[in-house]
Design an enzyme around this catalytic site. Structure first.
Site, short mmCIF file in Angstrom:
data_model
loop_
_atom_site.label_atom_id
_atom_site.label_comp_id
_atom_site.label_asym_id
_atom_site.label_seq_id
_atom_site.Cartn_x
_atom_site.Cartn_y
_atom_site.Cartn_z
N ARG A 138 32.15 28.85 31.95
CA ARG A 138 32.96 28.76 30.75
C ARG A 138 34.34 28.26 31.18
NH1 ARG A 138 30.47 28.70 26.17
NH2 ARG A 138 32.12 29.74 25.02
N ARG A 165 37.30 55.87 26.46
CA ARG A 165 38.01 57.10 26.82
C ARG A 165 38.13 58.04 25.61
NH1 ARG A 165 42.05 53.75 29.45
NH2 ARG A 165 41.33 53.33 31.57
N ARG A 176 32.58 46.67 32.78
CA ARG A 176 33.93 46.59 33.30
C ARG A 176 34.92 47.38 32.44
NH1 ARG A 176 33.15 40.70 34.66
NH2 ARG A 176 34.38 40.03 32.89
N ARG A 222 42.01 35.49 22.19
CA ARG A 222 43.20 36.33 22.32
C ARG A 222 44.46 35.48 22.33
NH1 ARG A 222 42.41 38.38 28.66
NH2 ARG A 222 42.14 36.31 29.55
N GLU A 249 44.05 31.43 23.23
CA GLU A 249 43.03 31.15 24.24
C GLU A 249 41.67 30.91 23.58
OE1 GLU A 249 43.53 33.81 27.58
OE2 GLU A 249 41.38 33.74 27.98
N TYR A 273 32.36 36.27 39.55
CA TYR A 273 33.62 36.67 38.96
C TYR A 273 34.29 37.63 39.92
CZ TYR A 273 37.31 38.19 36.00
OH TYR A 273 38.57 38.43 35.52
N ASP A 312 37.89 39.65 40.94
CA ASP A 312 39.29 39.98 40.69
C ASP A 312 40.10 39.64 41.94
OD1 ASP A 312 39.54 40.85 38.05
OD2 ASP A 312 38.68 42.81 38.52
P1 FAD Z 1 41.01 29.81 42.97
O1 FAD Z 1 42.23 30.49 42.53
O2 FAD Z 1 40.21 29.10 41.94
O3 FAD Z 1 41.42 28.76 44.10
C1 FAD Z 1 40.55 27.74 44.55
C2 FAD Z 1 41.39 26.53 44.82
O4 FAD Z 1 40.55 25.54 45.48
C3 FAD Z 1 41.93 25.85 43.58
O5 FAD Z 1 43.34 25.80 43.63
C4 FAD Z 1 41.30 24.46 43.59
O6 FAD Z 1 42.18 23.45 43.14
C5 FAD Z 1 40.96 24.27 45.05
N1 FAD Z 1 39.84 23.34 45.27
C6 FAD Z 1 38.58 23.40 44.77
N2 FAD Z 1 37.85 22.37 45.22
C7 FAD Z 1 38.63 21.64 46.02
C8 FAD Z 1 38.44 20.45 46.79
N3 FAD Z 1 37.26 19.80 46.84
N4 FAD Z 1 39.49 19.97 47.49
C9 FAD Z 1 40.68 20.60 47.47
N5 FAD Z 1 40.92 21.75 46.78
C10 FAD Z 1 39.90 22.25 46.05
N6 FAD Z 1 41.99 38.76 38.59
C11 FAD Z 1 42.66 39.94 38.57
O7 FAD Z 1 42.65 40.67 39.57
N7 FAD Z 1 43.37 40.33 37.46
C12 FAD Z 1 43.42 39.58 36.33
O8 FAD Z 1 44.06 39.96 35.34
C13 FAD Z 1 42.71 38.34 36.33
N8 FAD Z 1 42.75 37.56 35.23
C14 FAD Z 1 42.04 36.40 35.23
C15 FAD Z 1 42.08 35.63 34.08
C16 FAD Z 1 41.37 34.45 34.03
C17 FAD Z 1 41.44 33.62 32.77
C18 FAD Z 1 40.59 34.05 35.13
C19 FAD Z 1 39.75 32.82 35.07
C20 FAD Z 1 40.57 34.80 36.29
C21 FAD Z 1 41.29 35.99 36.36
N9 FAD Z 1 41.33 36.77 37.51
C22 FAD Z 1 42.01 37.96 37.50
C23 FAD Z 1 40.62 36.34 38.75
C24 FAD Z 1 41.52 35.54 39.73
O9 FAD Z 1 41.93 34.35 39.10
C25 FAD Z 1 40.71 35.24 41.00
O10 FAD Z 1 40.41 36.45 41.64
C26 FAD Z 1 41.42 34.36 42.02
O11 FAD Z 1 42.05 33.26 41.44
C27 FAD Z 1 40.41 33.86 43.04
O12 FAD Z 1 41.04 33.09 44.03
P2 FAD Z 1 40.27 31.93 44.80
O13 FAD Z 1 41.20 31.46 45.86
O14 FAD Z 1 38.92 32.39 45.22
O15 FAD Z 1 40.01 30.80 43.70
N1 UDP Z 2 35.24 42.19 25.47
C1 UDP Z 2 35.06 42.28 24.11
N2 UDP Z 2 36.14 42.54 23.33
C2 UDP Z 2 37.39 42.71 23.83
C3 UDP Z 2 37.56 42.60 25.22
C4 UDP Z 2 36.47 42.33 26.03
O1 UDP Z 2 33.96 42.11 23.62
O2 UDP Z 2 38.33 42.93 23.05
C5 UDP Z 2 34.05 41.89 26.32
C6 UDP Z 2 33.93 40.39 26.63
O3 UDP Z 2 32.55 40.04 26.61
C7 UDP Z 2 34.49 40.30 28.02
C8 UDP Z 2 34.06 41.63 28.63
O4 UDP Z 2 34.13 42.57 27.54
O5 UDP Z 2 33.95 39.21 28.72
C9 UDP Z 2 34.92 42.11 29.78
O6 UDP Z 2 36.25 42.26 29.34
P1 UDP Z 2 37.49 41.94 30.26
O7 UDP Z 2 38.73 42.29 29.53
O8 UDP Z 2 37.23 42.56 31.59
O9 UDP Z 2 37.39 40.35 30.34
P2 UDP Z 2 38.01 39.31 31.35
O10 UDP Z 2 39.17 39.96 32.06
O11 UDP Z 2 36.87 38.99 32.24
O12 UDP Z 2 38.42 38.17 30.48
#
Ligand code: FAD
Ligand code: UDP
Length: 378
Positions: A248, A176, A172, A278, A299, A347, A349
């Site tokens: 996780r 560069r 991912r 981070r 975090e 996973y 986005d």
């Molecule tokens: P969710 O957002 O998880 O929504 C599912 C919902 O279902 C939840 O609100 C939950 O409460 C509900 N639910 C589950 N079970 C039940 C039940 N039985 N009854 C009622 N409700 C229920 N994507 C990016 O593009 N850019 C980013 O920078 C980025 N950063 C991220 C950072 C983190 C730490 C994480 C974990 C994810 C990140 N993502 C990012 C991914 C992004 O969060 C997801 O793409 C998006 O939230 C997925 O949406 P979803 O609706 O599938 O799931």
């Molecule tokens: N990663 C790392 N060092 C960093 C940033 C990322 O080793 O400073 C690794 C880590 O294993 C992470 C993966 O690269 O899960 C993908 O990074 P990304 O920033 O896409 O992580 P996410 O957005 O999934 O938290």
């Protein structure tokens, strides 16, 4: 038709809206007391800072249709994610770029010199087909950069040695040989002016959509509907009776600061000796706003227990075998489609989530039905 969307995150909201536009009657339930799922944002009452409650979310995509879709519901402001990392007592730029390489090795190389240096003197070219995270890193950046920036961070993030993780996790991140420090390489990138939650509220704002928050779905409710789009955990649909898929989870240690704590939105910590992965300083996600006070998250990553919020699917061999069993059973269910990051245990986005949601809804509109999975989780 009467449709139920379980989850008011992006998956449930986008599917619900598209089907409502097509004339279906939609009920959306979410166990949480807010919409937007993990993208939920909230303005901090004391500082006025827009906080990404479940961790930093940056919107980036190459998909012009998805970009147009989100821009139809909210105003996106220009935002480029520029991540820094602290390691060995210094601050470096990520993703690994010419600045990182020159600073790390104390050199002043031009792009082609750095390319030759990394590929000929650092990269392990004996690795021809990298399968693991470690091999991928050794093959493309070599041991020195791997140990400074990736090894410790990854052990903290995933709780296991990078030699046990698939290469796809590192793929991912680009390397560069110029000074471009944009974390993403997508054509479109931005941040919703007032956070993600108003955007999702606008998506949900439709007379045919009925929303119930703080409402947990249980499978017996499915019978009241013609079809269910389920964005909850796939193993949860079956009451976890074969066991739980591994995730996780994250703990956020929130703290406030008067002024500018770290000068950027995201500072990674590459070394294992620092317990957190981070620190996020949320006000830097909205550079068009100005706030004296600051809200930051340290975090920490750890194994998810049944009481925690599942964040990152682990998808190791064991989990994949269990997933295959659940998928086989799910495919025998009728009247339900498993969607989103929890429903398909991938996973995803935000842009991919929206793309898949639009496609699955379109398929339903065309055929008046949808399969258990529009995209295979395996
Ligand atoms: P969710 O957002 O998880 O929504 C599912 C919902 O279902 C939840 O609100 C939950 O409460 C509900 N639910 C589950 N079970 C039940 C039940 N039985 N009854 C009622 N409700 C229920 N994507 C990016 O593009 N850019 C980013 O920078 C980025 N950063 C991220 C950072 C983190 C730490 C994480 C974990 C994810 C990140 N993502 C990012 C991914 C992004 O969060 C997801 O793409 C998006 O939230 C997925 O949406 P979803 O609706 O599938 O799931
Ligand atoms: N990663 C790392 N060092 C960093 C940033 C990322 O080793 O400073 C690794 C880590 O294993 C992470 C993966 O690269 O899960 C993908 O990074 P990304 O920033 O896409 O992580 P996410 O957005 O999934 O938290």
């Amino acid at each position: 038709m009467k449709i139920l969307c379980v989850g008011a995150g992006l998956s449930g909201a986008v599917i619900g809206r598209k089907l409502a536009d097509a004339g279906h009657d939609i009920t959306i339930v979410d166990a949480r007391d807010h919409i937007a799922g993990n993208c939920h944002t909230e303005r901090d009452a004391d500082t006025g800072v827009m906080v990404h409650i479940y961790g930093p979310h940056i919107f980036h995509t190459d998909d012009a249709e998805v970009w147009d879709y989100v821009n139809a519901f909210t105003c996106f402001m220009p935002y480029k994610n520029r991540v820094k990392t602290t390691s060995r007592g210094q601050v470096f730029s990520l993703p690994v770029n010419l600045h990182t390489i020159n600073q790390f090795f104390g050199r002043t190389m031009r792009p082609d010199e750095a390319h030759d240096f990394i590929t000929q003197e650092q990269a392990d070219t004996t690795i021809t087909d990298p399968q693991t995270f470690e091999d991928q890193a050794l093959r493309f950046v070599g041991r020195d950069l791997y140990e400074a920036f990736f090894k410790g961070y990854t052990v903290k993030q995933w709780g296991m040695d990078p030699s046990q993780l698939p290469a796809s996790i590192l793929k991912r991140l680009p390397v560069r040989f110029n000074y471009d420090d944009n974390y993403f390489f997508h054509k479109y990138q931005g941040m919703p002016e007032n956070g993600y939650t108003p955007m999702v509220a606008a998506i949900l704002n439709h007379p045919r959509i009925q929303l119930s928050l703080s409402t947990r779905f249980t499978r017996d409710q499915a019978a009241e509907y013609d079809h269910v789009f389920y964005s909850g955990p796939i193993d949860g649909w079956f009451d976890y009776d074969l066991g739980r898929l591994g995730y996780r989870t994250l703990d956020f240690e929130r703290f406030t600061y008067q002024g500018d704590y770290q000068g950027c939105a995201v500072m990674n910590y590459g070394e294992e000796s620092v317990p957190y992965t981070r620190i996020t300083e949320h006000k830097h996600f909205a550079p068009w706003e100005s706030h004296e006070g600051s809200v930051c998250y340290r975090e920490f990553s750890r194994l998810c227990t049944p009481e925690d919020i599942p964040y990152y699917p682990i998808r190791q061999m064991g989990e994949k075998a269990l997933l295959a069993e659940y998928v086989t059973r799910a495919e025998k269910e009728t009247g339900v489609t498993f969607v989103g990051r929890l429903g398909t245990y991938r996973y995803l986005d935000m842009d991919v989530t929206i793309r898949e949601a639009l496609d699955v809804a379109q398929g339903f509109i065309t055929k008046d039905t949808a399969p258990a999975f529009a995209v295979s989780p395996l």
